[in-house]
Each structure stands twice: as C-alpha cells, then as structure tokens.
Design a protein around this motif. Structure first.
Motif, PDB file in Angstrom:
ATOM      1  N   UNK A  57      32.158 -35.799 -16.514  1.00  0.00           N
ATOM      2  CA  UNK A  57      33.247 -36.560 -17.124  1.00  0.00           C
ATOM      3  C   UNK A  57      34.022 -37.420 -16.149  1.00  0.00           C
ATOM      4  N   UNK A  58      33.514 -37.638 -14.951  1.00  0.00           N
ATOM      5  CA  UNK A  58      34.223 -38.456 -13.958  1.00  0.00           C
ATOM      6  C   UNK A  58      34.471 -39.853 -14.512  1.00  0.00           C
ATOM      7  N   UNK A  59      35.671 -40.352 -14.269  1.00  0.00           N
ATOM      8  CA  UNK A  59      36.013 -41.653 -14.838  1.00  0.00           C
ATOM      9  C   UNK A  59      37.080 -42.341 -13.983  1.00  0.00           C
ATOM     10  N   UNK A  60      36.834 -43.622 -13.714  1.00  0.00           N
ATOM     11  CA  UNK A  60      37.806 -44.494 -13.050  1.00  0.00           C
ATOM     12  C   UNK A  60      38.072 -45.665 -13.987  1.00  0.00           C
ATOM     13  N   UNK A  61      38.795 -45.384 -15.031  1.00  0.00           N
ATOM     14  CA  UNK A  61      38.966 -46.354 -16.116  1.00  0.00           C
ATOM     15  C   UNK A  61      39.752 -47.581 -15.706  1.00  0.00           C
ATOM     16  N   UNK A  62      40.649 -47.454 -14.722  1.00  0.00           N
ATOM     17  CA  UNK A  62      41.480 -48.589 -14.318  1.00  0.00           C
ATOM     18  C   UNK A  62      40.869 -49.397 -13.191  1.00  0.00           C
ATOM     19  N   UNK A  63      39.796 -48.904 -12.575  1.00  0.00           N
ATOM     20  CA  UNK A  63      39.250 -49.537 -11.370  1.00  0.00           C
ATOM     21  C   UNK A  63      38.608 -50.879 -11.708  1.00  0.00           C
ATOM     22  N   UNK A  64      39.112 -51.952 -11.056  1.00  0.00           N
ATOM     23  CA  UNK A  64      38.570 -53.293 -11.261  1.00  0.00           C
ATOM     24  C   UNK A  64      37.945 -53.878  -9.997  1.00  0.00           C
ATOM     25  N   UNK A  65      38.252 -53.290  -8.831  1.00  0.00           N
ATOM     26  CA  UNK A  65      37.699 -53.801  -7.575  1.00  0.00           C
ATOM     27  C   UNK A  65      37.386 -52.623  -6.654  1.00  0.00           C
ATOM     28  N   UNK A  66      36.145 -52.609  -6.141  1.00  0.00           N
ATOM     29  CA  UNK A  66      35.715 -51.547  -5.231  1.00  0.00           C
ATOM     30  C   UNK A  66      34.994 -52.186  -4.057  1.00  0.00           C
ATOM     31  N   UNK A  67      35.504 -51.902  -2.839  1.00  0.00           N
ATOM     32  CA  UNK A  67      34.882 -52.428  -1.622  1.00  0.00           C
ATOM     33  C   UNK A  67      34.689 -51.279  -0.637  1.00  0.00           C
ATOM     34  N   UNK A  68      33.443 -51.100  -0.223  1.00  0.00           N
ATOM     35  CA  UNK A  68      33.098 -50.018   0.695  1.00  0.00           C
ATOM     36  C   UNK A  68      32.419 -50.612   1.920  1.00  0.00           C
ATOM     37  N   UNK A  69      32.941 -50.283   3.108  1.00  0.00           N
ATOM     38  CA  UNK A  69      32.432 -50.808   4.362  1.00  0.00           C
ATOM     39  C   UNK A  69      31.896 -49.651   5.217  1.00  0.00           C
ATOM     40  N   UNK A  70      30.631 -49.767   5.629  1.00  0.00           N
ATOM     41  CA  UNK A  70      30.000 -48.800   6.534  1.00  0.00           C
ATOM     42  C   UNK A  70      30.137 -47.380   6.015  1.00  0.00           C
ATOM     43  N   UNK A  71      29.801 -47.201   4.753  1.00  0.00           N
ATOM     44  CA  UNK A  71      29.811 -45.866   4.156  1.00  0.00           C
ATOM     45  C   UNK A  71      28.408 -45.280   4.213  1.00  0.00           C
ATOM     46  N   UNK A  72      28.314 -43.995   4.470  1.00  0.00           N
ATOM     47  CA  UNK A  72      27.032 -43.307   4.498  1.00  0.00           C
ATOM     48  C   UNK A  72      26.892 -42.471   3.230  1.00  0.00           C
ATOM     49  N   UNK A  73      25.864 -42.787   2.434  1.00  0.00           N
ATOM     50  CA  UNK A  73      25.642 -42.085   1.180  1.00  0.00           C
ATOM     51  C   UNK A  73      24.520 -41.057   1.356  1.00  0.00           C
ATOM     52  N   UNK A  74      24.478 -40.113   0.449  1.00  0.00           N
ATOM     53  CA  UNK A  74      23.383 -39.149   0.412  1.00  0.00           C
ATOM     54  C   UNK A  74      22.800 -39.186  -0.991  1.00  0.00           C
TER      55      UNK A  74
END
Length: 539
Positions: free
Chosen positions: A147-164
């Motif tokens: 049920x994760x939700x970011x309903x208000x999020x309009x801009x997302x910027x990620x720099x040098x992030x390490x994902x798995x």
C-alpha cells in the motif's frame, strides 16, 4: 524620545509574517537563536515554513508541518544511515513542498564489493511534493509495502543512488515505485545510479519530464507516458570499451517511448557510441533537440542517435548541438561506413530549423570551419545562430589529414543562409580559425543584421605572437628581468586587440555595416543607410 518609539512593533506582527521573516535566515541554527529575543519569539521558529540544516541535530518540532526542509551534510562521520533514515521519515510526514538531503561525498569505489554499504530508506508514505536526494553512491531502499503511496509527489530527483534490484532480494524496483506509488509524478531525474536492473519500465499518466544520465548497464528503456514533453538521455546505452573500439553492433539495446506530446529530446553520448533501437511514437511533434555530433571536417559519425534524430524529426525548430572532434586514436578504428558526408549531394535539408546553438569542442581542429559550414548548409532556414567556443586554440600545427576535400568551405557556394539575421559568438579570442569562422558566416549570408563577438577577458598569447610577428614568451622573460612584466603583457594584449580589430574591419562583407568595439564586446550591425561607411568606436 517618546516612550512609544521603544515599542517592539516586529513582535506585534502576526505569526504568518514572522514566519516569512524567518525564511530569509540562512539556516535552522540562526532561526532557533531568535528564541532568545523575547517570550513572544520563544516558539515562533518551531513553526517556520522553511529550514536549512548543516551537519546538525534534527530539530524537535513536534507535530508542526513545514513547507521546505534542506539538510546538507559535509562531515563523513557525523551521523549514521539509521539517523538519516529517521530524518527522511520525519520529513515525509511533515514537509509539504520540498525536501532536499545531501550526504557527504564518497566515490563509488568506496563501497564496491562491500556488504555493509550504508543504506537509507524511504518510508511507505510521504506528503512531500518534491524530493531531491544526493546520496553519493550510498544505498537507497524503496518501500516494499503493497500500500505504499506518495500521492503528493510531483518531482523526484536522485543523484548517485545505489539500488538493489535483484529479484531474489525481494526489493521494489525503481520502475515499480514510480509506476505504482507516484500517481502525480511529473518530473523524474536519475543521475549516476548503480544497481538498476537492465530493464527500466516506467508508466506515468502525469509524467512530463524524464532525465536519465549515466545509467550503466541499461539495455531496455520502456516508457509509457501520454503527457511526456521532455526526454533527456545522457550517456545511456553506452557500449563497453571492447564494443566501442571494435565497432560491433548493439542490437540488443532499445528505447521505446510512447508519448503523445513529446516536444523536446536531448541525447548526449561518448565517442563512437552505437544508437539503441529507437521506437519513439510520433517524432513529428518534436520541436527542440539537444544532440552531440562527432565530426571531422565535413564528415560526421552517424552510428549514434544524434544525426538520426536530426534527420527523423522533421518539425524541429530549435537545436542545441555540441560539436566534438573524434579523438585520433578512435578515428583510426572508424570504418568507411561509419562516417557520412554532411554535404553529400541530395542530402535532405533540416528545413524547419530556425534557431541553433553550436558549442565547439574542437581543439585545435584545422577543419573547424569546414565542420560548422557543412552543418549550416543543411539548415537553409536558419534565422538565429549562437556559437560558444569551448576550445583552447594553442596555435600548434596539426598534421594534415589524408581525407580528401576536408577544407573546401572557401569554395562553397555563397549566401546559402538567406534568412540568417542574428549571430552571436562567445569566448572569441581572435585566433586565425575564429577569424575564418567570422569570414565564412559573412560570406554565407547577406541578410545578417547583427553579429556580436564576446571577447575573452585576456587575449591568449597566440594572438599577439601569430598576428604581430614576435614571440610573447621571449619578451615576457626579457621584461621580467627589468621588473616590467605586468605592463609589458598588458601592452602586448592591447596590441593584440588592435590587430584583431583591424582584421575584423578588413573583412570585405562587413563594409555593409558598422563595427562598435567596446572592451569585451565587439558588435557589427547592418547599416540602415545603404553604403554607409564602417565606424570604429573604441569604447
């Protein structure tokens, strides 16, 4: 003095105005110090709308909402990932507009192969409209709750992030997070990530701008975004070193973009990159391009995406192009079929291009003018041209290339730019090749109304030496023995400018207008009166 003059009128202002005043303070520490002013100010800062924190303990603000929060950390050992995660969790609950966090710098090699890579987490829910995170190659764990939700999020910027994104690890992929948890997202920027899966699938009904930069290992980009207007792909789909030098095809890389309103595309890449399979819906809507062309005189490397886009986006009006010279060691590996002659007879013109910015990274390329001329000949409807010289012409003589007909711009047809009316050239030094560039532009158009040359603050030594017939270095050494180095260099720089001015005045086509020479700005304007004599104004 009247007693009334001692009244504290600022403290009498309503809270809303006091919060606005606090927003002009540089950081949260300064805002907190206002608590000592009076009992009235004791808790005003707690409800401030904007705060900036530098390497400091997070403020205990209780349940108060905050409009924006910036956290900058420059000390590598000042806090733990767990503490940062707590800050992020609190920010997602209380920050309504903008949240920025910047962690201390670390190279990617610092964490390679380490099982204990520092990792921060996003909570399952957030109220923030804009999130920017500079993680410096630390791990980012996305929420896994269904049920994760970011309903208000309009801009997302990620720099040098390490994902798995290992399927066996059970984590949520970036594509799934964006597609299922961020229904209102309009702008997405991912730069220098690591750990992403080779396939990035994005679905966004509201997504308008997508910027991916230096995404290593990307093989497939699949985007469905009906409202997408801006697509920027920088150094994505890169070949590995072996594939780049061997010239092998990269048929297993593909970009599928389904967008109804695509207006702007930027694609930058390294030398000899092979373009992926491009499946972009309706390129006729594209009006702006940002591209990189690797050229050698009139010849252009055409195995990447840039020239393909220029040829397949018929409605493009504005072009921002970087011209790079293919390195000599790469040029030796180029096969005949990988270069195309921009001036090939029958080549289709880029007829709708009206405005062009050309950034030159050709140093010191003896065929620079030929490259620019060959590109401009494909743009007969050009009206405005801006050339930014990023090269540093040292005056060294390069060995001539064995390619035939490389420097034939002098014999090209004249006045092929019938509609060009404005030209701007920045970082002008007066080097011979730059003078040839100015000469070529005047010969290519009789419709120019103005030309502006932004001159560098200090004329390089090569101008004084090559145009004035003496060695600047020898004179500087000689004069330094007498303590007159600074004045001598200044005098010779002034002489160099004078020589540039004289050479500009001697260009035949400039007789139809007037030159105005200020200190760092040389401007030519077409005369309003026919056959008016040129005027020199040393402002």
């Amino acid at each position: 003095m009247e007693p009334a003059d001692d009244l504290d009128r600022i403290s009498a202002l309503p809270d809303g105005l006091l919060h606005t005043i606090l927003s002009f303070l540089p950081d949260a520490t300064a805002a907190a110090r206002t608590a000592v002013l009076s009992r009235r100010w004791r808790r005003v800062w707690i409800h401030a709308l904007d705060l900036v924190l530098f390497d400091t303990k997070f403020a205990q603000r209780g349940c108060s909402d905050i409009r924006s929060l910036d956290i900058y950390m420059y000390c590598s050992g000042c806090t733990s990932p767990e503490r940062v995660t707590e800050w992020i969790r609190h920010a997602m609950r209380r920050v309504t507009k903008s949240f920025v966090v910047e962690l201390p710098f670390a190279t990617a090699l610092a964490w390679d192969g380490r099982a204990d890579r520092p990792t921060v987490e996003l909570p399952s829910h957030g109220r923030t409209a804009s999130i920017t995170m500079y993680l410096s190659h630390r791990g980012l764990r996305l929420p896994t709750a269904a049920g994760a939700k970011y309903s208000a999020l309009m801009e997302l910027r990620l720099y040098a992030a390490s994902f798995s994104e290992d399927p066996l690890a059970g984590g949520r992929t970036l594509g799934d997070f964006v597609s299922s948890c961020c229904p209102r997202l309009r702008k997405l920027g991912i730069e220098c990530p690591s750990g992403l899966a080779p396939q990035l699938v994005l679905r966004g009904k509201e997504l308008e701008e997508l910027h991916l930069s230096n995404v290593k290992g990307l093989r497939t980009l699949d985007v469905t975004a009906p409202k997408l207007r801006v697509l920027k792909l920088v150094c994505c789909f890169q070949d590995d070193a072996l594939g780049s030098r061997s010239g092998g095809s990269v048929v297993d890389k593909v970009a599928r973009i389904a967008a109804l309103r695509l207006d702007e595309i930027h694609m930058r890449h390294s030398p000899r990159s092979k373009r992926p399979g491009l499946d972009i819906y309706d390129l006729t809507s594209v009006r702006r391009l940002g591209i990189t062309l690797h050229v050698h005189g009139r010849y252009c490397y055409h195995m990447d995406a840039s020239l393909w886009l220029l040829e397949n986006c018929p409605g493009v009006e504005d072009v921002d192009v970087q011209l790079w010279q293919l390195p000599q060691w790469e040029r030796r590996n180029v096969t005949a079929g990988e270069y195309v002659d921009l001036m090939l007879e029958g080549a289709r013109p880029f007829g709708n291009v009206r405005n062009m910015v050309v950034k030159l990274y050709l140093s010191p390329e003896p065929y620079l003018v030929a490259s620019v001329s060959a590109l401009l000949m494909r743009c007969p409807g050009l009206r405005s041209l801006c050339i930014k010289i990023h090269s540093s012409f040292s005056g060294e003589e390069l060995s001539k290339c064995s390619c035939a007909d490389m420097d034939t711009w002098r014999s090209h047809k004249k006045n092929f730019l019938e509609y060009l009316w404005e030209v701007k050239i920045s970082c002008f030094t007066g080097a011979d090749v730059e003078m040839d560039l100015v000469r070529m532009l005047f010969e290519s158009s009789n419709s120019i109304k103005s030309m502006t040359l932004s001159v560098v603050a200090k004329i390089p030594n090569i101008v004084s030496s090559s145009k004035m017939g003496f060695s600047l270095l020898d004179d500087v050494v000689s004069s330094s023995e007498n303590g007159d180095t600074e004045s001598t260099v200044q005098d010779e720089e002034d002489d160099g400018r004078e020589m540039i001015i004289q050479e500009l005045m001697s260009i035949p086509c400039t007789g139809q207008g007037r030159w105005c020479f200020a200190k760092d700005l040389y401007t030519w304007t077409c005369s309003t009166t026919e056959n008016a004599p040129p005027v020199q104004d040393l402002g």
